[in-house]
Design a protein around this motif. Structure first.
Motif, PDB file in Angstrom:
ATOM      1  N   ARG A   1      20.309 -14.742 -44.984  1.00 16.46           N
ATOM      2  CA  ARG A   1      20.869 -15.977 -44.458  1.00 16.46           C
ATOM      3  C   ARG A   1      20.849 -16.213 -42.846  1.00 16.46           C
ATOM      4  N   PRO A   2      19.587 -16.761 -42.393  1.00 16.79           N
ATOM      5  CA  PRO A   2      19.493 -16.742 -41.000  1.00 16.79           C
ATOM      6  C   PRO A   2      20.008 -18.009 -40.362  1.00 16.79           C
ATOM      7  N   MET A   3      20.391 -17.888 -39.159  1.00 14.69           N
ATOM      8  CA  MET A   3      20.998 -18.974 -38.329  1.00 14.69           C
ATOM      9  C   MET A   3      19.599 -20.089 -38.010  1.00 14.69           C
ATOM     10  N   ALA A   4      18.378 -19.556 -37.672  1.00 13.20           N
ATOM     11  CA  ALA A   4      17.047 -20.390 -37.371  1.00 13.20           C
ATOM     12  C   ALA A   4      15.884 -19.573 -37.375  1.00 13.20           C
ATOM     13  N   ILE A   5      14.739 -20.180 -37.636  1.00 15.68           N
ATOM     14  CA  ILE A   5      13.738 -19.523 -37.624  1.00 15.68           C
ATOM     15  C   ILE A   5      12.408 -20.472 -37.004  1.00 15.68           C
ATOM     16  N   ASP A   6      11.476 -19.883 -36.636  1.00 16.32           N
ATOM     17  CA  ASP A   6      10.440 -20.865 -35.944  1.00 16.32           C
ATOM     18  C   ASP A   6       9.143 -20.758 -36.970  1.00 16.32           C
ATOM     19  N   SER A   7       8.946 -19.562 -37.521  1.00 21.64           N
ATOM     20  CA  SER A   7       7.636 -19.434 -38.354  1.00 21.64           C
ATOM     21  C   SER A   7       7.882 -18.361 -39.326  1.00 21.64           C
ATOM     22  N   ILE A   8       6.896 -18.349 -40.498  1.00 21.43           N
ATOM     23  CA  ILE A   8       7.101 -17.313 -41.377  1.00 21.43           C
ATOM     24  C   ILE A   8       5.397 -16.728 -41.641  1.00 21.43           C
ATOM     25  N   GLU A   9       5.216 -15.485 -41.330  1.00 22.63           N
ATOM     26  CA  GLU A   9       3.817 -14.984 -41.375  1.00 22.63           C
ATOM     27  C   GLU A   9       3.621 -14.040 -42.596  1.00 22.63           C
ATOM     28  N   PHE A  10       2.581 -14.361 -43.353  1.00 16.82           N
ATOM     29  CA  PHE A  10       2.160 -13.531 -44.354  1.00 16.82           C
ATOM     30  C   PHE A  10       0.921 -12.626 -43.863  1.00 16.82           C
ATOM     31  N   ASP A  11       1.034 -11.061 -44.033  1.00 11.82           N
ATOM     32  CA  ASP A  11       0.072 -10.458 -43.741  1.00 11.82           C
ATOM     33  C   ASP A  11      -0.445 -10.017 -44.964  1.00 11.82           C
ATOM     34  N   LYS A  12       0.001 -10.285 -46.374  1.00 10.42           N
ATOM     35  CA  LYS A  12      -0.833 -10.145 -47.352  1.00 10.42           C
ATOM     36  C   LYS A  12      -0.194 -11.192 -48.553  1.00 10.42           C
ATOM     37  N   ALA A  13      -0.575 -11.172 -49.733  1.00 10.23           N
ATOM     38  CA  ALA A  13      -0.193 -12.001 -50.872  1.00 10.23           C
ATOM     39  C   ALA A  13       1.314 -11.818 -50.862  1.00 10.23           C
ATOM     40  N   GLY A  14       2.001 -13.003 -51.140  1.00 14.44           N
ATOM     41  CA  GLY A  14       3.471 -13.120 -51.414  1.00 14.44           C
ATOM     42  C   GLY A  14       3.771 -14.356 -51.572  1.00 14.44           C
ATOM     43  N   THR A  15       5.196 -14.196 -51.995  1.00 17.90           N
ATOM     44  CA  THR A  15       5.938 -15.602 -51.848  1.00 17.90           C
ATOM     45  C   THR A  15       7.297 -15.552 -51.303  1.00 17.90           C
ATOM     46  N   VAL A  16       7.570 -16.638 -50.668  1.00 14.86           N
ATOM     47  CA  VAL A  16       8.816 -16.800 -50.018  1.00 14.86           C
ATOM     48  C   VAL A  16       9.511 -17.983 -50.310  1.00 14.86           C
ATOM     49  N   GLU A  17      10.926 -17.906 -50.506  1.00 12.81           N
ATOM     50  CA  GLU A  17      11.635 -19.107 -51.081  1.00 12.81           C
ATOM     51  C   GLU A  17      12.602 -19.470 -50.097  1.00 12.81           C
ATOM     52  N   LEU A  18      12.796 -20.715 -49.331  1.00  9.75           N
ATOM     53  CA  LEU A  18      13.584 -21.074 -48.568  1.00  9.75           C
ATOM     54  C   LEU A  18      14.577 -22.241 -49.130  1.00  9.75           C
ATOM     55  N   SER A  19      15.928 -21.975 -49.234  1.00  8.39           N
ATOM     56  CA  SER A  19      16.726 -23.150 -49.807  1.00  8.39           C
ATOM     57  C   SER A  19      17.523 -23.633 -48.575  1.00  8.39           C
ATOM     58  N   PHE A  20      17.617 -25.064 -48.702  1.00  6.37           N
ATOM     59  CA  PHE A  20      18.194 -25.646 -47.420  1.00  6.37           C
ATOM     60  C   PHE A  20      18.744 -26.961 -47.826  1.00  6.37           C
ATOM     61  N   ILE A  21      19.399 -27.637 -46.968  1.00  5.81           N
ATOM     62  CA  ILE A  21      19.842 -28.930 -47.120  1.00  5.81           C
ATOM     63  C   ILE A  21      19.364 -29.836 -45.853  1.00  5.81           C
ATOM     64  N   ALA A  22      18.705 -30.842 -46.360  1.00  2.00           N
ATOM     65  CA  ALA A  22      17.926 -31.878 -45.282  1.00  2.00           C
ATOM     66  C   ALA A  22      18.934 -32.546 -44.356  1.00  2.00           C
ATOM     67  N   ILE A  23      19.059 -32.525 -43.463  1.00  2.00           N
ATOM     68  CA  ILE A  23      20.018 -32.954 -42.424  1.00  2.00           C
ATOM     69  C   ILE A  23      19.718 -33.923 -41.536  1.00  2.00           C
ATOM     70  N   LYS A  24      18.751 -33.754 -40.620  1.00  4.80           N
ATOM     71  CA  LYS A  24      18.378 -34.643 -39.432  1.00  4.80           C
ATOM     72  C   LYS A  24      17.166 -35.412 -39.855  1.00  4.80           C
ATOM     73  N   PRO A  25      17.400 -36.788 -39.851  1.00  5.79           N
ATOM     74  CA  PRO A  25      16.143 -37.814 -40.255  1.00  5.79           C
ATOM     75  C   PRO A  25      15.104 -37.793 -39.310  1.00  5.79           C
ATOM     76  N   GLY A  26      13.613 -37.927 -39.695  1.00  8.96           N
ATOM     77  CA  GLY A  26      12.784 -38.024 -38.827  1.00  8.96           C
ATOM     78  C   GLY A  26      11.513 -37.386 -39.661  1.00  8.96           C
ATOM     79  N   ARG A  27      10.254 -37.261 -38.895  1.00 11.57           N
ATOM     80  CA  ARG A  27       9.160 -36.815 -39.475  1.00 11.57           C
ATOM     81  C   ARG A  27       8.869 -35.389 -38.521  1.00 11.57           C
ATOM     82  N   HIS A  28       8.689 -34.395 -39.527  1.00 10.49           N
ATOM     83  CA  HIS A  28       8.721 -33.252 -38.990  1.00 10.49           C
ATOM     84  C   HIS A  28       7.399 -32.494 -39.880  1.00 10.49           C
ATOM     85  N   VAL A  29       6.652 -31.779 -38.756  1.00  5.78           N
ATOM     86  CA  VAL A  29       5.237 -31.122 -39.232  1.00  5.78           C
ATOM     87  C   VAL A  29       5.680 -29.619 -39.575  1.00  5.78           C
TER      88      VAL A  29
END
Length: 146
Positions: free
Chosen positions: A100-128
């Motif tokens: 349960r993080p406060m914030a992240i900038d990136s996620i890196e995979f050194d090998k095969a795997g899966t990460v699941e992030l659950s969230f609520i969309a808050i701030k309108p706009g276009r994000h990359v």
């Protein structure tokens, strides 16, 4: 946590008529995390030389899951600090471990795997979200929050 959810709900309700709002009216005790307020899971694939995924549009105030799967073909990361600052993260699950993080900038995979992030969309706009250091259109997706 309850203050954060209350602030998110207030932000959605203060937008005015016709503005983005949660996906259901009667959320009950679960509030924004209610089952009726969940959008479709967003799936991304990290694979060397393969497209990351397709652009998506999310509803502000709705609950989503982002599932990122790396095939292990290369050491790859995904970054998008603007997107990660535009959402309220409920949790990140890696190998059945909940974070349960406060914030992240990136996620890196050194090998095969899966990460699941659950969230609520808050701030309108276009994000990359993109693979760092790449310039190709297929190596990024745009997530629009309405």
């Amino acid at each position: 946590m309850m203050k954060t959810l209350a602030a998110a709900l207030s932000a959605c309700l203060l937008c005015g008529p016709g503005a983005a709002a949660p996906l259901c009216d009667d959320m009950g005790f679960a509030g924004l995390l209610a089952k009726c307020n969940r959008g479709e899971t967003i799936q991304l694939t990290l694979a060397s030389g393969q497209p990351l995924g397709e652009d998506v549009t999310l509803q502000s105030g709705a609950y989503y899951k982002l599932e990122i799967t790396a095939d292990g073909s290369a050491e790859l990361a995904i970054e998008g600090k603007d997107f990660f600052r535009a959402i309220w993260m409920n949790e990140i699950v890696i190998n059945k471990i909940e974070i349960r993080p406060m914030a992240i900038d990136s996620i890196e995979f050194d090998k095969a795997g899966t990460v699941e992030l659950s969230f609520i969309a808050i701030k309108p706009g276009r994000h990359v979200l993109q693979i760092p250091g790449t310039t190709g259109e297929t190596q990024r997706i745009t997530i629009s929050i309405q």
